[in-house]
Design an enzyme around this catalytic site. Structure first.
Site, PDB file in Angstrom:
ATOM      1  N   LYS A 198      46.236  -9.874 -47.800  1.00 30.37           N
ATOM      2  CA  LYS A 198      47.086  -9.693 -46.618  1.00 30.37           C
ATOM      3  C   LYS A 198      46.732  -8.407 -45.833  1.00 30.37           C
ATOM      4  O   LYS A 198      45.702  -8.351 -45.165  1.00 30.37           O
ATOM      5  CB  LYS A 198      48.551  -9.753 -47.029  1.00 30.37           C
ATOM      6  CG  LYS A 198      48.940 -11.141 -47.653  1.00 30.37           C
ATOM      7  CD  LYS A 198      50.369 -11.185 -48.068  1.00 30.37           C
ATOM      8  CE  LYS A 198      50.675 -12.403 -48.905  1.00 30.37           C
ATOM      9  NZ  LYS A 198      50.905 -13.620 -48.099  1.00 30.37           N
ATOM     10  N   ASP A 202      50.051  -7.806 -59.264  1.00 34.53           N
ATOM     11  CA  ASP A 202      49.653  -8.597 -58.092  1.00 34.53           C
ATOM     12  C   ASP A 202      50.347  -7.980 -56.879  1.00 34.53           C
ATOM     13  O   ASP A 202      51.526  -8.244 -56.627  1.00 34.53           O
ATOM     14  CB  ASP A 202      50.054 -10.064 -58.284  1.00 34.53           C
ATOM     15  CG  ASP A 202      49.696 -10.885 -57.050  1.00 34.53           C
ATOM     16  OD1 ASP A 202      49.927 -12.112 -57.071  1.00 34.53           O
ATOM     17  OD2 ASP A 202      49.218 -10.309 -56.053  1.00 34.53           O
ATOM     18  N   TYR A 260      54.762 -15.909 -57.736  1.00 33.82           N
ATOM     19  CA  TYR A 260      53.692 -16.733 -57.146  1.00 33.82           C
ATOM     20  C   TYR A 260      52.457 -15.863 -57.000  1.00 33.82           C
ATOM     21  O   TYR A 260      52.522 -14.731 -56.497  1.00 33.82           O
ATOM     22  CB  TYR A 260      54.109 -17.277 -55.772  1.00 33.82           C
ATOM     23  CG  TYR A 260      53.019 -18.088 -55.079  1.00 33.82           C
ATOM     24  CD1 TYR A 260      52.338 -17.577 -53.976  1.00 33.82           C
ATOM     25  CD2 TYR A 260      52.660 -19.354 -55.536  1.00 33.82           C
ATOM     26  CE1 TYR A 260      51.336 -18.307 -53.346  1.00 33.82           C
ATOM     27  CE2 TYR A 260      51.650 -20.095 -54.909  1.00 33.82           C
ATOM     28  CZ  TYR A 260      50.991 -19.562 -53.818  1.00 33.82           C
ATOM     29  OH  TYR A 260      49.995 -20.288 -53.204  1.00 33.82           O
TER      30      TYR A 260
HETATM   31  P1  KE4 Z   1      46.563 -16.383 -50.621  1.00 27.94           P
HETATM   32  O1  KE4 Z   1      45.647 -17.237 -51.482  1.00 27.94           O
HETATM   33  O2  KE4 Z   1      47.598 -17.196 -49.888  1.00 27.94           O
HETATM   34  O3  KE4 Z   1      45.777 -15.442 -49.697  1.00 27.94           O
HETATM   35  O4  KE4 Z   1      47.364 -15.376 -51.583  1.00 27.94           O
HETATM   36  C1  KE4 Z   1      48.096 -15.922 -52.642  1.00 27.94           C
HETATM   37  C2  KE4 Z   1      49.159 -14.928 -53.066  1.00 27.94           C
HETATM   38  C3  KE4 Z   1      48.958 -14.171 -54.203  1.00 27.94           C
HETATM   39  N1  KE4 Z   1      49.877 -13.271 -54.626  1.00 27.94           N
HETATM   40  C4  KE4 Z   1      51.024 -13.076 -53.927  1.00 27.94           C
HETATM   41  C5  KE4 Z   1      52.022 -12.072 -54.426  1.00 27.94           C
HETATM   42  C6  KE4 Z   1      51.275 -13.814 -52.744  1.00 27.94           C
HETATM   43  O5  KE4 Z   1      52.427 -13.597 -52.065  1.00 27.94           O
HETATM   44  C7  KE4 Z   1      50.328 -14.747 -52.291  1.00 27.94           C
HETATM   45  C8  KE4 Z   1      50.547 -15.596 -51.050  1.00 27.94           C
HETATM   46  N2  KE4 Z   1      51.802 -15.473 -50.412  1.00 27.94           N
HETATM   47  C9  KE4 Z   1      52.237 -16.608 -49.632  1.00 27.94           C
HETATM   48  C10 KE4 Z   1      53.614 -16.264 -49.061  1.00 27.94           C
HETATM   49  N3  KE4 Z   1      54.615 -16.296 -50.037  1.00 27.94           N
HETATM   50  C11 KE4 Z   1      51.261 -16.979 -48.558  1.00 27.94           C
HETATM   51  C12 KE4 Z   1      51.779 -17.963 -47.535  1.00 27.94           C
HETATM   52  C13 KE4 Z   1      51.242 -19.340 -47.753  1.00 27.94           C
HETATM   53  O6  KE4 Z   1      51.161 -19.794 -48.914  1.00 27.94           O
HETATM   54  O7  KE4 Z   1      50.931 -19.987 -46.731  1.00 27.94           O
END
Ligand code: KE4
Length: 423
Positions: free
Chosen positions: A262, A234, A139
């Protein structure tokens, strides 16, 4: 339905502003959180939980850490946003370059999705090629090119992960299993000279935590080099979770581009994409690849990021204690499950880990999907009743922070023992 969720559901789909927060896969309603400090979150009914979500990774120091709060307070007094360059952005960039020597030049954005979306556009612009490779179960945020699922078969043209993503975009993303170099080799052969980049979570966190097999990341580097394609790590989730840096530093593999989020923003909206200076020079205004953002490099978010990274960098015992506590939790949960004869496997990378309700080792999304998600949901609800706040999905990670105490760990393992008995 709780009155809070009922009212929120009038305004937001599912009553939430990000789907996983709705607790749909664990069969209960989410508590509405009103405050957080250290290793705890407190809901609107004043129930305090030991928190292992850590706002999905950023809270590595624990919530409301005093130096971060003070930095945010001080920055806010000088104004919230200028839309202009600031010295603080340069200071944060210098800290990031120290932690990630693979990042020579970077751009700040406001979310992980923006970071990966921009990195993909940049890779396509730099190579003048259309295709992107990603892993099934990986993801990278909700950008159209990356919200694609694997079709049937081992290496497939992506299919739209949801309605609203045009076939034409999804089919430019090729999907392979994680930890399978052969599949990546085949894709490069089938789509010779058409692949801009492969984007990968070097340690997966979004199928649950899955570590790369020995040689896997090195193999991706070699295949990308042989095919003139870029390798994008990533590290939005893994960044600062396994060291003061990334997986690239731990395994000594140099991606061409890296995305962060994060932890790097200390819980505020800040993310990064960056890497080789020659590639980043393609980004406007130096180059023709356009990317922009009103709140990019926001001074409050940058202040939180600087305070967080300074704290991580300066406290030489921080990671030693963090990993020792993470290992204690891992071993304690495994022992508790064993005692109750519950079959689990556990994957951990530094201070992020996943307990899979699965008899076999989880090495990719196919094996992760064999986990007993009903049993996970019962485990989750049991632990929540014991005031232990875990990520509400089998395919997420537990995040341990520097604020988790020995008492927190003791309480967590004792709660687990009683919950495992009920499964
Ligand atoms: P954001 O757009 O949510 O800041 O980041 C996306 C993203 C990109 N790459 C990786 C490896 C990620 O884990 C994420 C976002 N992680 C999720 C949790 N699995 C965020 C939680 C959510 O979607 O509310």
């Amino acid at each position: 339905m709780s009155k809070e969720l009922e009212l929120a559901s009038k305004y937001f789909p599912g009553g939430v502003n990000s789907p996983v927060r709705a607790f749909k896969s664990v069969g209960c309603e989410p508590p509405f959180i009103k405050s957080a400090y250290g290793s705890k979150v407190v809901d609107v009914n004043d129930i305090e939980y030991i928190d292992y979500v850590g706002t999905w990774g950023p809270a590595i120091l624990g919530h409301a850490e005093e130096s971060v709060i003070e930095a945010v307070r001080r920055a806010a007094l000088d104004g919230l946003s200028f839309g202009a360059p600031t010295l603080a952005e340069t200071e944060l960039a210098q800290l990031i370059c120290e932690a990630f020597p693979v990042i020579e030049k970077m751009r700040f954005v406001s979310s992980g999705t923006e970071a990966t979306m921009s990195a993909i556009r940049l890779a396509r612009g730099f190579t003048n090629r259309p295709y992107i490779i990603k892993c099934d179960g990986g993801y990278h945020g909700h950008g159209d090119s990356l919200l694609v699922s694997a079709g049937s078969g081992v290496a497939t043209l992506g299919i739209p992960g949801c309605p609203g993503i045009p076939e034409g975009i999804a089919s430019n993303t090729l999907v392979v299993p994680f930890n399978n170099l052969e599949a990546v080799k085949n894709v490069f052969e089938t789509h010779k000279n058409k692949i801009a980049a492969m984007i990968v979570e070097p340690v997966c966190g979004n199928m649950g935590v899955v570590n790369p097999k020995d040689g896997y990341l090195q193999g991706l580097r070699k295949l990308c080099d042989e095919n003139g394609s870029l390798l994008i790590f990533d590290e939005v989730m893994t960044g600062f979770r396994g060291c003061f840096g990334g997986v690239s530093k731990v395994v000594n593999v140099k991606p061409d581009l890296t995305t962060l989020g994060k932890v790097v923003g200390g819980g505020m909206p800040l993310a990064v994409y960056g890497g080789r200076a020659d590639i980043m020079s393609m980004i406007a205004p130096d180059g023709p690849v356009y990317q922009a953002g009103t709140l990019s490099g926001n001074p409050i978010a940058v202040a939180a990021g600087i305070a967080t990274l300074k704290k991580l960098k300066s406290d030489h015992t921080f990671y030693v204690k963090l990993f020792s506590n993470s290992e204690k939790i891992e071993k304690g949960l495994i022992a508790a499950a064993k005692e109750a004869n519950i079959k689990i496997t556990c994957n951990r990378y530094g201070a992020m880990m996943t307990l899979f309700f699965n008899e076999e080792q989880v090495t990719d999304y196919d094996t992760a999907k064999k986990s007993d998600t009903d049993k996970f949901a019962r485990w989750f609800r049991g632990m929540l009743n014991q005031k232990i706040y875990l990520a509400p999905s089998q395919f997420e990670a537990m995040f341990i922070s520097g604020a988790h105490t020995d008492l927190d760990i003791e309480r967590t393992i004792s709660a687990a023992k009683s919950v495992f008995e009920t499964l």
